[in-house]
Design a protein around this motif. Structure first.
Motif, PDB file in Angstrom:
ATOM      1  N   LEU A 180       0.796  -1.232   0.000  1.00  0.00           N
ATOM      2  CA  LEU A 180       0.000   0.000   0.000  1.00  0.00           C
ATOM      3  C   LEU A 180       0.825   1.278   0.000  1.00  0.00           C
ATOM      4  CD1 LEU A 180      -2.859  -0.842   2.567  1.00  0.00           C
ATOM      5  CD2 LEU A 180      -2.682  -1.433   0.143  1.00  0.00           C
ATOM      6  N   HIS A 181       2.106   1.174   0.318  1.00  0.00           N
ATOM      7  CA  HIS A 181       2.893   2.415   0.443  1.00  0.00           C
ATOM      8  C   HIS A 181       4.243   2.236  -0.256  1.00  0.00           C
ATOM      9  CE1 HIS A 181       3.949   6.054   3.178  1.00  0.00           C
ATOM     10  NE2 HIS A 181       4.887   5.945   2.243  1.00  0.00           N
ATOM     11  N   ARG A 182       4.275   2.642  -1.512  1.00  0.00           N
ATOM     12  CA  ARG A 182       5.551   2.586  -2.247  1.00  0.00           C
ATOM     13  C   ARG A 182       5.660   3.802  -3.170  1.00  0.00           C
ATOM     14  NH1 ARG A 182       8.053  -2.781  -4.874  1.00  0.00           N
ATOM     15  NH2 ARG A 182       7.394  -3.452  -2.807  1.00  0.00           N
ATOM     16  N   HIS A 183       6.784   4.477  -3.057  1.00  0.00           N
ATOM     17  CA  HIS A 183       7.008   5.661  -3.898  1.00  0.00           C
ATOM     18  C   HIS A 183       7.641   5.259  -5.223  1.00  0.00           C
ATOM     19  CE1 HIS A 183       6.221   8.736  -0.775  1.00  0.00           C
ATOM     20  NE2 HIS A 183       6.539   7.743   0.030  1.00  0.00           N
ATOM     21  N   LEU A 184       7.122   5.848  -6.277  1.00  0.00           N
ATOM     22  CA  LEU A 184       7.681   5.600  -7.604  1.00  0.00           C
ATOM     23  C   LEU A 184       9.163   5.988  -7.628  1.00  0.00           C
ATOM     24  CD1 LEU A 184       7.193   4.873 -10.568  1.00  0.00           C
ATOM     25  CD2 LEU A 184       6.264   7.153 -10.921  1.00  0.00           C
ATOM     26  N   GLY A 185       9.493   7.100  -6.988  1.00  0.00           N
ATOM     27  CA  GLY A 185      10.879   7.569  -6.985  1.00  0.00           C
ATOM     28  C   GLY A 185      11.825   6.622  -6.258  1.00  0.00           C
TER      29      GLY A 185
ATOM     30  N   LEU B  87      -2.552   2.006   9.878  1.00  0.00           N
ATOM     31  CA  LEU B  87      -1.206   2.577   9.803  1.00  0.00           C
ATOM     32  C   LEU B  87      -0.398   1.858   8.719  1.00  0.00           C
ATOM     33  CD1 LEU B  87      -1.929   4.021  12.390  1.00  0.00           C
ATOM     34  CD2 LEU B  87       0.124   3.120  13.476  1.00  0.00           C
ATOM     35  N   GLU B  88       0.263   2.630   7.874  1.00  0.00           N
ATOM     36  CA  GLU B  88       1.157   2.050   6.865  1.00  0.00           C
ATOM     37  C   GLU B  88       2.575   2.105   7.456  1.00  0.00           C
ATOM     38  OE1 GLU B  88      -1.537   4.359   3.465  1.00  0.00           O
ATOM     39  OE2 GLU B  88       0.522   4.943   3.828  1.00  0.00           O
TER      40      GLU B  88
ATOM     41  N   ALA C 106      -5.086  -2.060  20.828  1.00  0.00           N
ATOM     42  CA  ALA C 106      -6.147  -1.057  20.660  1.00  0.00           C
ATOM     43  C   ALA C 106      -7.068  -1.378  19.482  1.00  0.00           C
ATOM     44  CB  ALA C 106      -5.511   0.322  20.454  1.00  0.00           C
ATOM     45  N   GLY C 107      -6.740  -2.430  18.716  1.00  0.00           N
ATOM     46  CA  GLY C 107      -7.575  -2.770  17.559  1.00  0.00           C
ATOM     47  C   GLY C 107      -7.317  -1.873  16.356  1.00  0.00           C
ATOM     48  N   VAL C 108      -6.089  -1.358  16.253  1.00  0.00           N
ATOM     49  CA  VAL C 108      -5.717  -0.532  15.092  1.00  0.00           C
ATOM     50  C   VAL C 108      -4.964  -1.422  14.092  1.00  0.00           C
ATOM     51  CG1 VAL C 108      -4.256   1.374  14.297  1.00  0.00           C
ATOM     52  CG2 VAL C 108      -5.609   1.623  16.391  1.00  0.00           C
ATOM     53  N   ASP C 109      -5.431  -1.433  12.848  1.00  0.00           N
ATOM     54  CA  ASP C 109      -4.786  -2.258  11.819  1.00  0.00           C
ATOM     55  C   ASP C 109      -3.459  -1.655  11.371  1.00  0.00           C
ATOM     56  OD1 ASP C 109      -6.772  -4.148  11.745  1.00  0.00           O
ATOM     57  OD2 ASP C 109      -7.852  -3.246  10.058  1.00  0.00           O
ATOM     58  N   ILE C 110      -2.534  -2.553  11.030  1.00  0.00           N
ATOM     59  CA  ILE C 110      -1.255  -2.132  10.453  1.00  0.00           C
ATOM     60  C   ILE C 110      -1.035  -2.888   9.149  1.00  0.00           C
ATOM     61  CG2 ILE C 110       1.276  -2.246  10.693  1.00  0.00           C
ATOM     62  CD1 ILE C 110       1.015  -1.760  13.635  1.00  0.00           C
ATOM     63  N   ALA C 111      -0.668  -2.146   8.106  1.00  0.00           N
ATOM     64  CA  ALA C 111      -0.194  -2.773   6.863  1.00  0.00           C
ATOM     65  C   ALA C 111       1.315  -2.559   6.825  1.00  0.00           C
ATOM     66  CB  ALA C 111      -0.858  -2.116   5.656  1.00  0.00           C
ATOM     67  N   ILE C 112       2.052  -3.633   6.614  1.00  0.00           N
ATOM     68  CA  ILE C 112       3.514  -3.512   6.531  1.00  0.00           C
ATOM     69  C   ILE C 112       3.875  -3.177   5.084  1.00  0.00           C
ATOM     70  CG2 ILE C 112       5.710  -4.742   6.803  1.00  0.00           C
ATOM     71  CD1 ILE C 112       4.038  -6.591   8.823  1.00  0.00           C
ATOM     72  N   CYS C 113       4.665  -2.144   4.904  1.00  0.00           N
ATOM     73  CA  CYS C 113       4.959  -1.661   3.554  1.00  0.00           C
ATOM     74  C   CYS C 113       6.460  -1.394   3.417  1.00  0.00           C
ATOM     75  CB  CYS C 113       4.189  -0.368   3.276  1.00  0.00           C
ATOM     76  SG  CYS C 113       2.439  -0.430   3.696  1.00  0.00           S
ATOM     77  N   THR C 114       6.886  -1.091   2.175  1.00  0.00           N
ATOM     78  CA  THR C 114       8.331  -0.871   1.957  1.00  0.00           C
ATOM     79  C   THR C 114       8.708   0.607   1.872  1.00  0.00           C
ATOM     80  OG1 THR C 114       8.063  -0.895  -0.427  1.00  0.00           O
ATOM     81  CG2 THR C 114       8.578  -3.004   0.630  1.00  0.00           C
ATOM     82  N   ASP C 115       7.749   1.485   1.482  1.00  0.00           N
ATOM     83  CA  ASP C 115       8.046   2.895   1.258  1.00  0.00           C
ATOM     84  C   ASP C 115       8.930   3.064   0.012  1.00  0.00           C
ATOM     85  OD1 ASP C 115       7.653   5.510   1.886  1.00  0.00           O
ATOM     86  OD2 ASP C 115       9.072   5.597   3.552  1.00  0.00           O
TER      87      ASP C 115
END
Ligand SMILES: [Zn+2]
Length: 349
Positions: free
Chosen positions: A7-12, A242-243, A271-280
């Motif tokens: 979900l979180h990856r920058h083209l650059g 959270l990413e 707290a029941g907050v979801d986390i997605a693990i991403c590379t950035d």
């Protein structure tokens, strides 16, 4: 074979060092002469920086070579690598379209050219041999003027076939003096029915509770559980995800040790907050998504059950995954390389 959502990856930051180095060699640029050996270039490109600002400087190096002409070259290699080495089924790619337009043009001409860039990225991301479902997140930028950022939001709303949401990037410490402006831009984005994420609570200097209510996902957000755990309850109520991009915090000097993330995961799970693990920035770090998972496991930050929960959360919070969850049939289709319907179904906020 498992299939993952990113979900979180920058083209650059997604160009791996060897691809970038080869490109410089082929074009015979100044950098090719400076780094005649690949290993020297890799060291220079992937080394840790002292601050987030210093780290973001590196993006300008890649942005300068990602033009309308060269984007297909880089994106094809990115999609190929993501499919073959990372087992991605779904990828949201983010960037600031204005920073890919021709520098010699006027501001209004550059704004106009942004639509062409989105089209080029969208077309180049659909690679027949590597059938990943892809979509774009357009990033507003803390160093760009209001008119440009507003035009980015407008374009995101117009180009929904390619774009699934908006973001703000450029270093979270820099929003402070223009906070009202960014709140206004997010309000505007939501009024247009756009999905929203934003780089926020990444560093201790980038914590703005005023922006939180407008976000569906939070880019990083690690300083919520680290420094303001009292906010987790409302984050959970708003079902914000959270990413979390583990390697980034070491490369930017935000954290000293990946094990400091254990508190982040523990408090969010509690707290029941979801986390997605991403590379950035999988290329810039030279760390791809499966290795982000593996690092968290081997450093005892999370266990396998928690990993699975994070992997499922990534599909659930995807802005343009066709069914908003992880449908087995679609994954099977991807595995068998069947023709799948890749018309984007962008989720309504
Ligand atoms: Zn980022």
């Amino acid at each position: 074979m498992a299939l993952y959502a990113e979900l979180h990856r920058h083209l650059g930051g997604s160009v791996v060092p060897r691809i970038l180095w080869r490109y410089f060699q082929r074009q015979n640029t100044d950098l090719a002469q400076r780094f005649t050996e690949y290993s020297e270039f890799e060291k220079f490109y992937t080394r840790s920086r002292n601050t987030l600002d210093e780290y973001l400087e590196l993006h300008t190096l890649v942005e300068s070579v990602q033009t309308a002409q060269t984007l297909p070259y880089f994106i094809y290699r990115l999609i190929r690598g993501a499919y073959i080495f990372e087992n991605l089924a779904y990828l949201e790619l983010r960037y600031t379209p204005y920073l890919r337009t021709s520098e010699h043009l006027s501001q209004s001409e550059r704004i106009e050219q942004m639509a062409q860039i989105v089209e080029i990225v969208g077309q180049a991301s659909r690679v027949k041999d590597y059938p990943i479902v892809t979509s774009q997140i357009l990033c507003m930028h803390s160093r760009l003027p209001y008119e440009v950022n507003k035009a980015i939001v407008d374009l995101a709303a117009l180009a929904k076939g390619y774009v699934c949401g908006v973001d703000v990037a450029g270093g979270d410490a820099h929003y402070a003096e223009r906070l009202d402006e960014f709140v206004g831009l997010y309000e505007y984005a939501r009024s247009l029915g756009l999905n929203t994420t934003g780089h926020l609570y990444e560093t201790p200097q980038g914590c703005y509770p005023e922006l939180l209510p407008y976000l569906m996902r939070i880019g990083h957000g690690i300083h919520i559980p680290l420094k303001y755990p009292e906010l987790l309850k409302e984050v959970a109520q708003r079902q914000q995800c959270l990413e979390v991009c583990p390697t980034t915090y070491l490369k930017t000097g935000t954290l000293e040790d990946i094990r400091q993330l254990k508190v982040v995961f523990d408090r969010c799970f509690e707290a029941g907050v979801d986390i997605a693990i991403c590379t950035d920035n999988a290329g810039l770090h030279n760390v791809r998504l499966p290795f982000e998972y593996e690092n968290l496991l081997t450093q005892d930050v999370i266990d396998f059950k928690q990993l699975q929960a994070c992997q499922d959360a990534a599909f659930r919070h995807a802005f343009a995954w066709p069914h908003g969850q992880r449908p087995a049939s679609l994954l099977t289709g991807l595995l068998q390389n069947e023709a799948i319907d890749r018309e984007l179904v962008v989720r309504s906020p």
